[in-house]
Design a protein around this motif. Structure first.
Motif, PDB file in Angstrom:
ATOM      1  N   GLY A 184      16.530  14.806 -29.142  1.00  0.00           N
ATOM      2  CA  GLY A 184      15.547  15.712 -28.612  1.00  0.00           C
ATOM      3  C   GLY A 184      14.650  16.702 -29.634  1.00  0.00           C
ATOM      4  O   GLY A 184      14.551  17.640 -28.854  1.00  0.00           O
ATOM      5  N   LEU A 240       7.246  12.645 -22.993  1.00  0.00           N
ATOM      6  CA  LEU A 240       7.569  13.453 -22.283  1.00  0.00           C
ATOM      7  C   LEU A 240       7.256  13.879 -21.898  1.00  0.00           C
ATOM      8  O   LEU A 240       6.457  14.685 -21.138  1.00  0.00           O
ATOM      9  N   TYR A 241       6.423  15.116 -23.239  1.00  0.00           N
ATOM     10  CA  TYR A 241       6.235  16.378 -23.069  1.00  0.00           C
ATOM     11  C   TYR A 241       4.766  15.837 -22.518  1.00  0.00           C
ATOM     12  O   TYR A 241       3.632  16.619 -22.105  1.00  0.00           O
ATOM     13  N   LEU A 262      18.611  12.109 -20.572  1.00  0.00           N
ATOM     14  CA  LEU A 262      19.334  12.955 -20.031  1.00  0.00           C
ATOM     15  C   LEU A 262      20.698  11.667 -19.372  1.00  0.00           C
ATOM     16  O   LEU A 262      21.510  11.982 -20.455  1.00  0.00           O
ATOM     17  N   THR A 320      11.747   9.611 -17.718  1.00  0.00           N
ATOM     18  CA  THR A 320      11.323   9.468 -18.725  1.00  0.00           C
ATOM     19  C   THR A 320      13.107  10.487 -19.260  1.00  0.00           C
ATOM     20  O   THR A 320      14.182  10.060 -19.969  1.00  0.00           O
ATOM     21  N   ALA A 321      13.099  11.903 -18.512  1.00  0.00           N
ATOM     22  CA  ALA A 321      13.654  12.654 -18.552  1.00  0.00           C
ATOM     23  C   ALA A 321      15.164  11.838 -18.312  1.00  0.00           C
ATOM     24  O   ALA A 321      15.856  12.041 -18.866  1.00  0.00           O
ATOM     25  N   ALA A 377       7.243  11.476 -15.694  1.00  0.00           N
ATOM     26  CA  ALA A 377       8.223  12.535 -16.610  1.00  0.00           C
ATOM     27  C   ALA A 377       9.596  13.109 -15.926  1.00  0.00           C
ATOM     28  O   ALA A 377      10.694  12.595 -16.871  1.00  0.00           O
ATOM     29  N   TYR A 378      10.622  12.183 -14.919  1.00  0.00           N
ATOM     30  CA  TYR A 378      10.623  12.938 -14.483  1.00  0.00           C
ATOM     31  C   TYR A 378      11.655  11.505 -14.838  1.00  0.00           C
ATOM     32  O   TYR A 378      13.241  11.707 -15.292  1.00  0.00           O
ATOM     33  N   SER A 421      10.108  12.366 -26.845  1.00  0.00           N
ATOM     34  CA  SER A 421      10.537  13.497 -26.779  1.00  0.00           C
ATOM     35  C   SER A 421       8.935  13.792 -26.432  1.00  0.00           C
ATOM     36  O   SER A 421       8.470  14.854 -25.160  1.00  0.00           O
TER      37      SER A 421
END
Lengths: 259, 226
Positions: free
Chosen positions: B157, B180-181, B200, B195-196, B192-193, B177
């Motif tokens: 992270g 994602l950013y 997770l 990747t997140a 982004a969703y 990370s």
């Protein structure tokens, strides 16, 4: 002991009294060297205090979309303010209509190197083999990054330089990459290059203005503002001739006159 | 999905965890077994990366590892290139950034070992190296696993240090990370969703796997009956 701690805590928590009038401005990070004196003059002239938050225009746009309590947004480009206007979240006053952002300044792109290095900034430097790493701001979202790519494409150097790119989050980080000696040169804003620190450390070469689309910076009024009158006053002040002339000192050129 | 960034992230986290365990086990043993007053200073320094904002830490590293310091020039002489904008630079940054996450749990685990056992081992002639290897490490196994897990996840992270030191180079410094950013900053929320969700989902699965193998349930009751 405990009593002292409580006293200290109270002192910390005691909020300062708010001035009579205050506006909140969301400003692009490249305005950090520019706005403070203008905000000070505005306070002298009107008695209105302007509190400024400096961040990447993209991040500020997201915040305004999510209801951040700003009255004005001074972006580093026109796309984001236009996007906010299209979403009904902001109003422009440019061209005398509510439909377009005010162009309050134009930026310039420069090639910057450290003085103590062996490289001198020029178009030739971009063709030089000694240039191993070129810092640019993120071209997906940073206006100066977009301009850098456009200029390199126009000069026919983009393909050759692409492997040498180090991508910075924003223009000030691109300058940091070069200033710390980790990158050989950087394509940054004239605004950054004119800061005291970078003036002391390095030299710049202005990329010919005809090799990239103009970096026009747009301002909009955030629709949900409670401070409409004061915020408009600031825009009028920002567009006034003396303030517009002042911008040159910081590496920006005046925007377009509003009828 | 940016699989190149995905595997780069796993490589960075794995390598950082391995290096930190090699550093943190002897360092924690020194902090727990040592008697010098100066060790308090060492312990404080080892906790400092928790205090500094990661972007600031990244900026300091950028300057310190760059060619404008003697230290940085030394590194460049050895490697042939500056550490910034390279995978090895990220490893150095991550080791410093995640140091407290490796040291703190291991120090806690070693401290929890019964002092009588340590004294007995010393009386029987065990040197510090043997003491750590045959007594502290086996008894503090869970703390060491916890340290490894925390270090790994923290590095996965990690963002600020990479942002300041990396330069977003695919295959070298573009971690998940950062991807994602970038997706969030570019208003590409759908990506982004995804990747997140990947980050997770995998983390949850990995954690469940570790906790089921490292902490067999009912251990405590069994030891009571024994």
């Amino acid at each position: 002991m405990m009593r002292h701690l409580i006293l200290v805590a109270c002192a910390i928590l005691a909020a300062p009294a708010f001035p009579a009038q205050q506006i909140r401005i969301a400003a692009a990070a490249d305005l950090e060297p520019v706005l403070p004196p203008i905000v000070e003059q505005f306070k002298q002239a009107t008695g209105i205090n302007a509190q400024v938050t400096y961040q990447a225009s993209a991040a500020l746009t997201t915040q305004i979309q999510n209801g951040a309590p700003f009255d004005l947004f001074l972006s580093a480009n026109l796309d984001y303010p236009r996007k906010l206007i299209a979403a009904g979240l902001a109003e422009g006053l440019g061209d005398g209509t509510a439909g377009s952002p005010i162009v309050y300044a134009k930026g310039a792109l420069v090639l910057w190197t450290r003085k103590d290095g062996s490289l001198t900034p020029s178009v030739e430097l971009l063709r030089n083999r000694a240039l191993k790493r070129l810092a640019i701001a993120n071209p997906d979202r940073a206006p100066y990054g977009k301009a850098a790519i456009a200029a390199l494409q126009k000069l026919g150097l983009y393909e050759a330089l692409k492997p040498k790119f180090v991508i910075a989050e924003n223009i000030s980080q691109a300058a940091q990459f070069v200033d710390s000696g980790n990158a050989d040169a950087g394509l940054i804003s004239l605004t950054s290059a004119k800061t005291a620190r970078l003036t002391a450390d390095g030299r710049y070469f202005e990329i010919p203005a005809d090799s990239y689309p103009p970096i026009e910076q747009g301002a909009v009024l955030v629709s949900r503002t409670q401070q409409r009158v004061a915020a408009k006053k600031f825009l009028v002040f920002l567009m006034s001739a003396p303030v517009q002339e002042q911008l040159r000192r910081y590496g920006l050129t005046p925007g377009r006159r509003v009828p | 999905m940016d699989w190149q960034a995905f595997f780069l992230t796993l490589r960075l986290a794995g390598l950082t965890t391995a290096i930190l365990l090699v550093i943190a086990i002897p360092l924690s043993a020194l902090l727990v077994l040592g008697r010098s007053r100066w060790l308090a200073v060492v312990e404080a320094l080892a906790a400092l990366p928790l205090v500094l904002p990661p972007t600031v830490l990244g900026f300091f590293l950028l300057v310190m590892l760059g060619p404008r310091t003697a230290f940085g020039r030394g590194i460049i002489a050895v490697l042939g290139h500056p550490l910034a904008f390279s995978f090895s630079g990220l490893v150095v940054g991550s080791v410093i950034y995640s140091l407290p996450f490796a040291v703190q749990p291991i120090v806690a685990g070693f401290s929890a070992v019964e002092p009588n056992l340590v004294d007995a081992a010393r009386l029987l002639g065990a040197g510090p190296e043997r003491l750590v290897r045959t007594l502290l490490v086996p008894l503090a196994k869970r703390s060491i696993i916890a340290a490894a897990v925390l270090t790994f996840l923290h590095t996965v992270g990690e963002f600020g240090v990479v942002l300041m030191l990396g330069g977003d180079i695919p295959g070298a410094t573009r971690t998940l990370s950062i991807v994602l950013y970038n997706q969030v900053e570019n208003f590409d929320y759908a990506a982004a969703y995804r990747t997140a969700a990947l980050l997770l989902g995998l983390s949850v699965l990995a954690l469940i796997a570790i906790y089921t193998t490292a902490n067999p349930r009912g251990d405590f009751r069994r030891s009571r009956r024994a």
